[in-house]
Write a protein that holds these residues in place. Structure first.
Motif, PDB file in Angstrom:
ATOM      1  N   GLU A 120      20.183  -3.148 -40.902  1.00  0.00           N
ATOM      2  CA  GLU A 120      19.001  -3.147 -39.756  1.00  0.00           C
ATOM      3  C   GLU A 120      19.330  -4.033 -38.674  1.00  0.00           C
ATOM      4  OE1 GLU A 120      14.461  -5.005 -39.128  1.00  0.00           O
ATOM      5  OE2 GLU A 120      14.787  -3.835 -41.193  1.00  0.00           O
ATOM      6  N   TRP A 121      19.944  -5.203 -39.432  1.00  0.00           N
ATOM      7  CA  TRP A 121      20.330  -6.145 -38.256  1.00  0.00           C
ATOM      8  C   TRP A 121      21.336  -5.537 -37.555  1.00  0.00           C
ATOM      9  CZ3 TRP A 121      25.043  -8.991 -38.351  1.00  0.00           C
ATOM     10  CH2 TRP A 121      25.337 -10.030 -37.470  1.00  0.00           C
ATOM     11  N   GLU A 122      22.754  -4.934 -38.003  1.00  0.00           N
ATOM     12  CA  GLU A 122      23.716  -4.464 -37.423  1.00  0.00           C
ATOM     13  C   GLU A 122      23.288  -3.297 -36.473  1.00  0.00           C
ATOM     14  OE1 GLU A 122      26.917  -4.889 -37.268  1.00  0.00           O
ATOM     15  OE2 GLU A 122      27.351  -6.106 -38.968  1.00  0.00           O
ATOM     16  N   TRP A 123      22.195  -2.523 -36.904  1.00  0.00           N
ATOM     17  CA  TRP A 123      21.771  -1.381 -36.152  1.00  0.00           C
ATOM     18  C   TRP A 123      20.946  -1.984 -34.756  1.00  0.00           C
ATOM     19  CZ3 TRP A 123      16.669   0.045 -34.475  1.00  0.00           C
ATOM     20  CH2 TRP A 123      16.775   1.439 -33.939  1.00  0.00           C
ATOM     21  N   LYS A 124      20.404  -2.837 -34.959  1.00  0.00           N
ATOM     22  CA  LYS A 124      19.683  -3.514 -33.663  1.00  0.00           C
ATOM     23  C   LYS A 124      20.663  -4.554 -32.674  1.00  0.00           C
ATOM     24  CE  LYS A 124      15.022  -4.583 -35.551  1.00  0.00           C
ATOM     25  NZ  LYS A 124      14.062  -5.619 -35.943  1.00  0.00           N
ATOM     26  N   LYS A 125      21.601  -4.841 -33.392  1.00  0.00           N
ATOM     27  CA  LYS A 125      22.756  -5.618 -32.482  1.00  0.00           C
ATOM     28  C   LYS A 125      23.422  -4.586 -31.952  1.00  0.00           C
ATOM     29  CE  LYS A 125      26.522  -7.312 -34.556  1.00  0.00           C
ATOM     30  NZ  LYS A 125      27.076  -8.180 -35.449  1.00  0.00           N
ATOM     31  N   SER A 126      23.578  -3.543 -32.415  1.00  0.00           N
ATOM     32  CA  SER A 126      24.519  -2.359 -31.820  1.00  0.00           C
ATOM     33  C   SER A 126      23.609  -2.035 -30.509  1.00  0.00           C
ATOM     34  CB  SER A 126      25.000  -1.422 -32.782  1.00  0.00           C
ATOM     35  OG  SER A 126      23.987  -0.612 -33.305  1.00  0.00           O
ATOM     36  N   GLY A 127      22.358  -1.725 -30.843  1.00  0.00           N
ATOM     37  CA  GLY A 127      21.485  -1.194 -29.529  1.00  0.00           C
ATOM     38  C   GLY A 127      21.352  -2.216 -28.636  1.00  0.00           C
ATOM     39  N   GLU A 128      21.685  -3.581 -28.910  1.00  0.00           N
ATOM     40  CA  GLU A 128      21.366  -4.678 -27.968  1.00  0.00           C
ATOM     41  C   GLU A 128      22.710  -4.421 -27.023  1.00  0.00           C
ATOM     42  OE1 GLU A 128      20.606  -8.347 -30.051  1.00  0.00           O
ATOM     43  OE2 GLU A 128      18.374  -7.737 -30.409  1.00  0.00           O
TER      44      GLU A 128
END
Length: 124
Positions: A106-114
């Motif tokens: 989840e953190w990786e996904w949010k980070k990539s979205g940012e």
């Protein structure tokens, strides 16, 4: 309620405990006339009250566990940013590694979205 809890600790079931407590209060002269006249209503009130207290205690425990889990998740996110491995983070946060792995995804996904959002702003 304290007497009911004592009976429950001694191994009685709730219905038995309530009945015994009402009987013992009558024998001890505690609201004897009232309890004799309104036994059924008192029984229902005590049963409802006990269930409500048990429900409130359960909700408090559930909320406490949820709060701890949220705190562990936030700690894990901070540790992801420091490049610690999932297994080490699981040990530190006292959580199952598979759950920490989910948080990491989840953190990786949010980070990539940012990152994509930041790039779109810089291109404009």
């Amino acid at each position: 309620m304290a007497r009911i809890r004592e009976w429950l600790k001694a191994g009685a079931d709730l219905l038995e405990a309530i009945g015994e407590v009402i009987d013992s209060c009558i024998r001890d002269g505690i609201l004897a006339e009232f309890l004799s006249s309104h036994r059924a209503e008192v029984f229902e009130v005590l049963l409802t009250e006990y269930d409500e207290q048990r429900h409130i205690a359960s909700e408090k425990e559930s909320s406490r566990e949820e709060g701890l889990r949220d705190g562990h998740r936030e700690a894990a996110i901070n540790l992801f940013e420091r490049d610690l491995c999932i297994e080490d983070i699981a040990v530190i946060c006292k959580e199952d590694a598979s759950l920490v792995a989910e948080w990491h995804e989840e953190w990786e996904w949010k980070k990539s979205g940012e990152s994509e959002t930041a790039m779109s702003f810089s291109l404009n």
